[in-house]
Design a protein around this motif. Structure first.
Motif, PDB file in Angstrom:
ATOM      1  N   ARG A 121       0.804  -1.220   0.000  1.00 57.20           N
ATOM      2  CA  ARG A 121       0.000   0.000   0.000  1.00 57.20           C
ATOM      3  C   ARG A 121       0.840   1.275   0.000  1.00 57.20           C
ATOM      4  O   ARG A 121       0.305   2.369  -0.103  1.00 57.20           O
ATOM      5  N   LEU A 122       2.143   1.131   0.121  1.00 59.55           N
ATOM      6  CA  LEU A 122       3.004   2.316   0.132  1.00 59.55           C
ATOM      7  C   LEU A 122       3.016   2.975  -1.245  1.00 59.55           C
ATOM      8  O   LEU A 122       2.887   2.304  -2.273  1.00 59.55           O
ATOM      9  N   THR A 123       3.178   4.274  -1.255  1.00 61.03           N
ATOM     10  CA  THR A 123       3.352   4.969  -2.531  1.00 61.03           C
ATOM     11  C   THR A 123       4.717   4.605  -3.105  1.00 61.03           C
ATOM     12  O   THR A 123       5.614   4.164  -2.360  1.00 61.03           O
ATOM     13  N   PRO A 124       4.931   4.764  -4.414  1.00 64.13           N
ATOM     14  CA  PRO A 124       6.253   4.449  -4.991  1.00 64.13           C
ATOM     15  C   PRO A 124       7.388   5.206  -4.309  1.00 64.13           C
ATOM     16  O   PRO A 124       8.477   4.649  -4.107  1.00 64.13           O
ATOM     17  N   GLU A 125       7.148   6.469  -3.936  1.00 57.78           N
ATOM     18  CA  GLU A 125       8.195   7.263  -3.278  1.00 57.78           C
ATOM     19  C   GLU A 125       8.489   6.727  -1.877  1.00 57.78           C
ATOM     20  O   GLU A 125       9.662   6.652  -1.472  1.00 57.78           O
ATOM     21  N   GLU A 126       7.451   6.348  -1.141  1.00 51.26           N
ATOM     22  CA  GLU A 126       7.651   5.806   0.202  1.00 51.26           C
ATOM     23  C   GLU A 126       8.379   4.468   0.147  1.00 51.26           C
ATOM     24  O   GLU A 126       9.285   4.205   0.960  1.00 51.26           O
ATOM     25  N   LEU A 127       8.005   3.623  -0.813  1.00 55.88           N
ATOM     26  CA  LEU A 127       8.651   2.316  -0.943  1.00 55.88           C
ATOM     27  C   LEU A 127      10.117   2.463  -1.326  1.00 55.88           C
ATOM     28  O   LEU A 127      10.988   1.762  -0.790  1.00 55.88           O
ATOM     29  N   LEU A 128      10.418   3.378  -2.240  1.00 56.67           N
ATOM     30  CA  LEU A 128      11.809   3.583  -2.653  1.00 56.67           C
ATOM     31  C   LEU A 128      12.652   4.093  -1.492  1.00 56.67           C
ATOM     32  O   LEU A 128      13.794   3.653  -1.300  1.00 56.67           O
ATOM     33  N   ALA A 129      12.104   5.014  -0.700  1.00 58.44           N
ATOM     34  CA  ALA A 129      12.845   5.525   0.452  1.00 58.44           C
ATOM     35  C   ALA A 129      13.073   4.427   1.486  1.00 58.44           C
ATOM     36  O   ALA A 129      14.169   4.310   2.059  1.00 58.44           O
ATOM     37  N   LEU A 130      12.062   3.605   1.730  1.00 64.92           N
ATOM     38  CA  LEU A 130      12.181   2.528   2.713  1.00 64.92           C
ATOM     39  C   LEU A 130      13.202   1.491   2.273  1.00 64.92           C
ATOM     40  O   LEU A 130      14.098   1.111   3.043  1.00 64.92           O
TER      41      LEU A 130
END
Length: 675
Positions: A198-207
């Protein structure tokens, strides 16, 4: 009739304040990835604001961050909330440890204000992105042993600090950081597999970028279909398979990590009624937590026990395992030298000269302009002879000895102008850039965590504005620039208001991710290691620590080339360095041995780079890092190979400025093949 009308009017008047209040906008402001929503660890932080607009017209304004009692804007991002809608904005900026004020403004009028304070508390930081958080209750006020104390020393513990994300009221999803640097200081992140999707692409990339840089990601599996998630498969290198295996929980014995009183029980024995699952497939290896796969310098753990039920998560058996997982995550973070977002400068001032000088020399195009000093020295000698003996002798012969005093100011002014011109020409008359990049990656990985040092030289005084080279990266000046400001617009974040003096190099630091082609493969072939260069550069001055006591050197390895460890040379200098570094892992990288070896091999210009980077990687608050809980950088982990290499990329441009070159320092850790 009159009575009824009076009652109706009274009711309307009573409801009017409630109706007016319902039309007022709502605000939520805080820090993403911080120890708490209103505190931050010094370094790069990500301030967020959520604005709910129940009114009938668009609400437009800005989130502005200032230092307490100061008017200068440290950061600004504009927002626009449509009628009946909401807006969510994020502002990455470098915070030096001062108290900050985040305001939501419309025009010059502040509608909402929130104070943000720095936290330097020594703690192992855990982030629980599962909703609701069960780890907070399980690990609250829990202290753990980070490492074995010296003989006779008291066994003191370090507190575990559990943070949770804010939740977007309109979607119900947690709000996570969108910049790798915003996660700095967090050793362990707990999230559900469904939460990952459910993470946004930006949140997933940062994580995932933070995991690449050395963090541990613990994934809770709720349903069998979670194992078929493409995100999970990408993180562990394949689709995992699960099987119930109670014995797997006790295969590896570990010491009790919790400091303080604990109920007496055998924490290695799985209690009756606890279901423990082991996983296999991809890069997974079973362990006492379920199964784990290396991801860059970090690790992804698929949890084999329930962490989402309050009763199970707080049970003593589960609590011990969660504490041990946090301890190992903290230890693993110590193998990373690049820690994006950790402050590159001490709070309140520039870094020490002995740290910056070698890097600054590589970034300064004027370093090779010493010939101008020689020319100016010769000219001054000539001026002294001309303005002194020759001038006065000619005046004396002409019968007017005082005439020399009239000529002397003209000669002095001419000499001054010529010396300034020599210095200007020697330094250069064009704007240009240089770059030094320190990259850490797992073997076989195409992306690594990086800190880029970007130097811009200008012969003229000017105000500089610079953006990061990648959208998930963050940028700051090297040292403290009081007037700098971080601004977010449609193209991302930029730092502006940096004053560049004439004929000097201004240095920026950029933290985040860096692509290295298809990476560098390190695989075992029998008793040897095979190295394959899948990057776009020729690697120079390769130093391979294959195993404790086995250090090899190779002068060059071209793109696509391959070499086995037995074909590399043995070096006495490097063996001495490896022996010292193994005895004391807190020693900074480099020093005399590596510098001396590279100088002897004809790499004199690049020889000091590892010593310089080794110093900058130690952290501004001593070897323990910003919170003094992360261990000093363990440059040579005993259980895995480490490769150091350099590359030089000539030409290119940086922010529209011609770039002379970029020096890339690579540290590759572990075993792995390029995909």
């Amino acid at each position: 009739m009159t009575r009824r009308l009076f009652v109706l009017v009274a009711a309307l008047l009573a409801l009017w304040p409630l109706t007016a209040r319902a039309q007022q906008p709502g605000f939520e402001v805080g820090v993403l990835g911080g120890p708490t929503p209103l505190t931050y660890a010094p370094g790069v932080i990500e301030v967020f604001a959520r604005i709910d607009n129940p009114g009938g017209s668009t609400l437009a304004g800005a989130l502005v961050v200032t230092q307490l009692y100061q008017e200068h804007e440290i950061g600004r991002v504009e927002f626009s909330a449509s009628p009946g809608g909401a807006a969510l904005v994020r502002l990455p900026l470098a915070a030096d440890g001062f108290e900050l004020v985040a305001e939501v403004r419309v025009g010059a009028a502040p509608l909402f204000s929130q104070t943000l304070t720095a936290s330097r508390r020594a703690a192992v930081r855990v982030f629980d992105a599962a909703e609701p958080s069960r780890l907070r209750g399980a690990l609250a006020a829990t202290s753990i042993f980070l490492r074995a104390p010296p003989p006779g020393a008291p066994r003191t513990g370090t507190i575990i600090e559990v943070a949770s994300p804010p939740v977007d009221a309109s979607t119900g999803a947690p709000i996570l950081p969108t910049y790798v640097s915003s996660w700095h200081g967090v050793s362990l992140i707990h999230i559900t597999a469904s939460g990952l999707t459910r993470l946004t692409p930006e949140e997933l990339l940062a994580l995932t970028g933070h995991v690449l840089a050395g963090a541990t990601l613990a994934v809770a599996i709720e349903r069998p279909e979670d194992l078929r998630s493409p995100v999970v498969a990408r993180l562990v290198g394949g689709t995992p398979r699960a099987e119930d295996d109670t014995n797997a929980a006790s295969r590896e014995r570990f010491e009790l990590p919790i400091a303080g009183p604990v109920d007496s029980f055998d924490w290695m024995v799985t209690p009756p009624g606890v279901r423990f699952r082991a996983y296999e497939g991809g890069n997974l290896s079973p362990n006492v937590f379920g199964a784990a796969a290396t991801y860059g310098l970090g690790e992804v753990v698929l949890l084999g026990f329930d962490t989402l039920s309050a009763d199970v998560a707080s049970a003593p058996w589960t609590r011990v395992r969660l504490a041990e997982l946090a301890r190992r995550a903290n230890s693993r973070a110590g193998t990373a030298a690049v820690r994006p977002g950790d402050s590159a400068t001490p709070a309140g001032g520039p870094p020490a000269t002995f740290v910056t000088e070698p890097v600054a020399r590589l970034l300064d195009p004027g370093v090779g302009a010493q010939w101008g000093i020689g020319v100016a020295s010769l000219f001054l000698c000539g001026y002294a002879v001309l303005a002194g003996p020759i001038s006065f002798q000619r005046a004396k012969k002409a019968g007017r000895p005082l005439r020399a005093l009239l000529v002397l100011p003209l000669l002095s002014a001419l000499a001054f102008l010529l010396i300034v011109a020599f210095g200007f020409i020697a330094k250069g008359t064009s704007v240009r850039a240089r770059e030094v990049v320190f990259v850490e990656a797992g073997a076989g990985m195409s992306t690594g965590a990086a800190r880029r040092y970007r130097g811009f030289f200008s012969p003229f005084s000017q105000t500089v504005s610079v953006r990061p080279r990648a959208q998930t990266n963050t940028i700051d000046t090297w040292g403290v620039s009081e007037r700098r400001s971080f601004v977010v617009d449609g193209q991302g974040v930029r730092v502006e208001g940096v004053e560049a003096p004439p004929s000097e190099t201004v240095i920026f630091t950029e933290d985040g991710l860096f692509a290295i082609g298809d990476g560098v493969s390190i695989v075992r072939e029998g008793s040897e290691l095979a190295i394959e260069n899948r990057t776009p550069w020729e690697l120079r001055a390769l130093i391979l620590r294959a195993s404790p006591g086995d250090v090899r050197y190779l002068q060059r390895l071209g793109p696509g080339a391959r070499v086995v460890s037995s074909a590399m040379e043995v070096s006495a200098n490097l063996e001495q360095w490896e022996s010292r570094a193994t005895l004391d892992p807190s020693e900074p990288l480099g020093g005399y041995e590596i510098t001396s070896e590279l100088e002897q091999r004809g790499e004199s210009e690049l020889a000091p780079i590892w010593a310089a980077l080794g110093q900058t990687a130690r952290g501004p608050f001593g070897p323990g890092g910003s919170a003094e809980t992360l261990p000093a950088v363990n440059w040579l982990p005993s259980s895995t190979p480490v490769l150091l290499a350099l590359a030089v990329e000539e030409g290119g441009s940086d922010s529209g400025v011609p770039r002379e070159r970029a020096v890339i320092a690579l540290r590759i850790v572990g075993l792995g093949a390029a995909q």
